[in-house]
Each structure stands twice: as C-alpha cells, then as structure tokens.
Design a protein around this motif. Structure first.
Motif, PDB file in Angstrom:
ATOM      1  N   THR A  61       0.825  -1.201   0.000  1.00 41.83           N
ATOM      2  CA  THR A  61       0.000   0.000   0.000  1.00 41.83           C
ATOM      3  C   THR A  61       0.862   1.255   0.000  1.00 41.83           C
ATOM      4  O   THR A  61       0.631   2.198  -0.775  1.00 41.83           O
ATOM      5  N   TRP A  62       1.868   1.280   0.866  1.00 43.53           N
ATOM      6  CA  TRP A  62       2.740   2.455   0.938  1.00 43.53           C
ATOM      7  C   TRP A  62       3.521   2.644  -0.354  1.00 43.53           C
ATOM      8  O   TRP A  62       3.742   3.775  -0.809  1.00 43.53           O
ATOM      9  N   PHE A  63       3.933   1.521  -0.965  1.00 46.19           N
ATOM     10  CA  PHE A  63       4.660   1.601  -2.234  1.00 46.19           C
ATOM     11  C   PHE A  63       3.753   2.159  -3.332  1.00 46.19           C
ATOM     12  O   PHE A  63       4.155   3.039  -4.096  1.00 46.19           O
ATOM     13  N   ARG A  64       2.534   1.661  -3.394  1.00 47.23           N
ATOM     14  CA  ARG A  64       1.567   2.167  -4.369  1.00 47.23           C
ATOM     15  C   ARG A  64       1.369   3.677  -4.200  1.00 47.23           C
ATOM     16  O   ARG A  64       1.297   4.424  -5.188  1.00 47.23           O
ATOM     17  N   ASN A  65       1.305   4.133  -2.941  1.00 51.87           N
ATOM     18  CA  ASN A  65       1.085   5.559  -2.681  1.00 51.87           C
ATOM     19  C   ASN A  65       2.250   6.421  -3.147  1.00 51.87           C
ATOM     20  O   ASN A  65       2.109   7.631  -3.318  1.00 51.87           O
ATOM     21  N   GLN A  66       3.407   5.811  -3.331  1.00 53.36           N
ATOM     22  CA  GLN A  66       4.573   6.549  -3.807  1.00 53.36           C
ATOM     23  C   GLN A  66       4.681   6.562  -5.325  1.00 53.36           C
ATOM     24  O   GLN A  66       5.035   7.580  -5.913  1.00 53.36           O
ATOM     25  N   VAL A  67       4.400   5.435  -5.957  1.00 49.64           N
ATOM     26  CA  VAL A  67       4.726   5.313  -7.380  1.00 49.64           C
ATOM     27  C   VAL A  67       3.543   5.516  -8.320  1.00 49.64           C
ATOM     28  O   VAL A  67       3.738   5.763  -9.517  1.00 49.64           O
ATOM     29  N   GLU A  68       2.320   5.414  -7.814  1.00 49.73           N
ATOM     30  CA  GLU A  68       1.153   5.578  -8.682  1.00 49.73           C
ATOM     31  C   GLU A  68       0.564   6.975  -8.469  1.00 49.73           C
ATOM     32  O   GLU A  68       0.059   7.283  -7.386  1.00 49.73           O
ATOM     33  N   PRO A  69       0.620   7.828  -9.486  1.00 51.57           N
ATOM     34  CA  PRO A  69       0.193   9.224  -9.339  1.00 51.57           C
ATOM     35  C   PRO A  69      -1.200   9.396  -8.751  1.00 51.57           C
ATOM     36  O   PRO A  69      -1.435  10.345  -7.984  1.00 51.57           O
ATOM     37  N   SER A  70      -2.132   8.523  -9.079  1.00 48.84           N
ATOM     38  CA  SER A  70      -3.503   8.694  -8.597  1.00 48.84           C
ATOM     39  C   SER A  70      -3.624   8.477  -7.092  1.00 48.84           C
ATOM     40  O   SER A  70      -4.628   8.867  -6.489  1.00 48.84           O
TER      41      SER A  70
END
Length: 277
Positions: A61-70
């Motif tokens: 989840t934290w990784f997604r929040n960093q790399v996915e602009p949306s």
C-alpha cells in the motif's frame, strides 16, 4: 535502544521517502521483510517511513502511494530552491566548523525563514500518514530543538502526537516551518545527523538505509560495530539518477520508488545472510 535487530532510516526528501519504501518493498517481495525489526529509528524522510511501516498496513500500500500518481499525496513545493539551500548549508559549514555552533546557526536560519504556515505543512504530513498513530513497537523519531540545536528523540511515551513528531523531524530549515510542540520549536533531525544511526547502539544487527551522505556515518558505524553487525545501504547509480537534482520535487517519487524497489530486490540476498543469522 538496545535490541536484537534495528532498522535505521535516514533523510533524503521526497526522493528518500520513495526510495526507502521501494527498497523495503523490493526486499520483502523476494522474501526478506526487515520492517519487523525490533526497533526503528527514523530521521526526516525516514521518520515518515518509520511511521508508515510500523502502522501495520502492508508495504504494498505504501509503495503504491509513492509510485502511482492517482494515489500520491498532495505535496507543497518549497519556496526556495534546493540549490539555494545547499549553498547556504555549505557556507555555514565553512564559517562554523564547530558542529554545535553550526547547528545553532542553522536553527536560527530556520526560525527566521519565510515559509508556509505550520498548519499547512502539518496537513501535508498528516496526508502522508493517513491516520497513522504510534504503534506499540520501539520507534524513535529524531528532530532538533531550534532553541539550542540539541537532538530531540520522540517515541510513543513522549506524549507527542505522531504527526507532530514526523513533521518536526521533516522540517527542513529554510524550506518548511519549525514545528511547535509544547513551548518549544523543532527542526529537521538531519540538522544533527542525516541518519542518527548511533541511536541503535546496543543492537546485535543494524541495517541503515541512507539516501544521503552523512559525514557522521563512519563514527556512528564504528560505535555500532562494538555491539554487533552493521550494514549501510545507499542509493546505487540507478537510484541516484532517479533522485534527480531536487529530492524535494514531488515528480521524483515514482522514479525513485521504482529504482529503490529494484535495488531492494538485488540487495536482499546479501542482507538476508546476516540479518536472519
């Protein structure tokens, strides 16, 4: 913070937050999850990541929040350029070789700087943490008291809200406002040391993730090796390229996170040999 295994997360701006998260997620995806360390020390960018990974929410989840602009948190752009900041810091380094006096001068600069209001900056940090609270784990967040340049360490027993501790640890002098906690104001923990790895003294294994160079690191590593094994992981060439020239630019998050992920996967095997021993 004497313990079995300690994870130390250093400063490095938005690039550092993304790189830390990518490295940790990359390691975990190939079987080495170091976020379960007995103790975590976080400074500046590392303070944000320490709060996030101790929250119980998945690294994915934290990784997604960093790399996915949306999914990325809205960030404020600093009022002065990083180049201006580095030039000021280099000048102070030359003018004040004594570290105590230099920290005081940096703190004075921070107190005088024209920045966004404290509540505005606090809201940004709260957005990164999305409701995180202190966990029951050993987590130390490092800041510096702006009145005298002394190091301050916040934890779950300090009576300080987690978002305020992280905001204080991330209050880059001249860029973001010092954070008011009680009757004191605090600035970035990197003013004392970009990693503050010495706070993990007494641990049998210490893994230091260091996005930025730290002149204090050799002395701190020597101290830590008296008690156990220490490994320092810094950005490789691909990660440094992803950081770009401004680690505070929100645009660096995706490339820095993905580069960190790849580096974490490549580094996991060597780290696992001693971390799990």
């Amino acid at each position: 913070m004497a313990t079995g295994r300690a994870l130390v997360l250093g400063g490095g701006g938005l690039a550092g937050i993304a790189w830390h998260t990518g490295v940790l997620h990359g390691m975990a995806d190939v079987g080495l999850d170091v976020t379960g360390a007995d103790a975590i020390v976080g400074t500046s960018a590392g303070a944000t990541v320490a709060a996030q990974i101790s929250s119980g929410r998945p690294l994915e989840t934290w990784f997604r929040n960093q790399v996915e602009p949306s999914f990325q948190n809205e960030e404020k752009r600093p009022g002065i350029s990083v180049v201006e900041l580095w030039e000021t810091m280099l000048r102070l380094l030359e003018e004040f070789p004594d570290p105590i006096e230099r920290r005081r001068r940096v703190c004075a600069l921070a107190l005088e700087a024209d920045t966004v209001p404290e509540p505005t900056r606090r809201a940004v940090v709260a957005g990164r943490l999305v409701g995180c609270e202190w966990s029951d784990r050993k987590v130390a967040i490092v800041a510096v008291d702006a009145a005298d340049g002394d190091r301050a360490v916040f934890d779950a027993g300090s009576g300080v809200e987690l978002v305020d501790a992280v905001a204080a640890s991330s209050a880059v002098p001249g860029i973001w406002p010092p954070v008011t906690i009680g009757d004191s104001r605090y600035v970035d923990g990197g003013v004392y040391s970009s990693c503050n790895a010495d706070l993990a003294a007494g641990s049998e294994r210490v893994l230091v993730l260091a996005p930025m160079a730290d002149g204090e690191m050799p002395v701190q590593v020597e101290l830590l090796t008296r008690d156990g094994r220490v490994e320092v992981l810094s950005p490789d060439a691909d990660s440094l390229a992803a950081f770009g020239s401004n680690p505070l630019d929100p645009a660096v998050r995706s490339p820095a996170g993905r580069a960190g992920y790849s580096q974490g996967q490549r580094s996991a095997a060597a780290i696992a040999d001693w971390w799990t021993a």
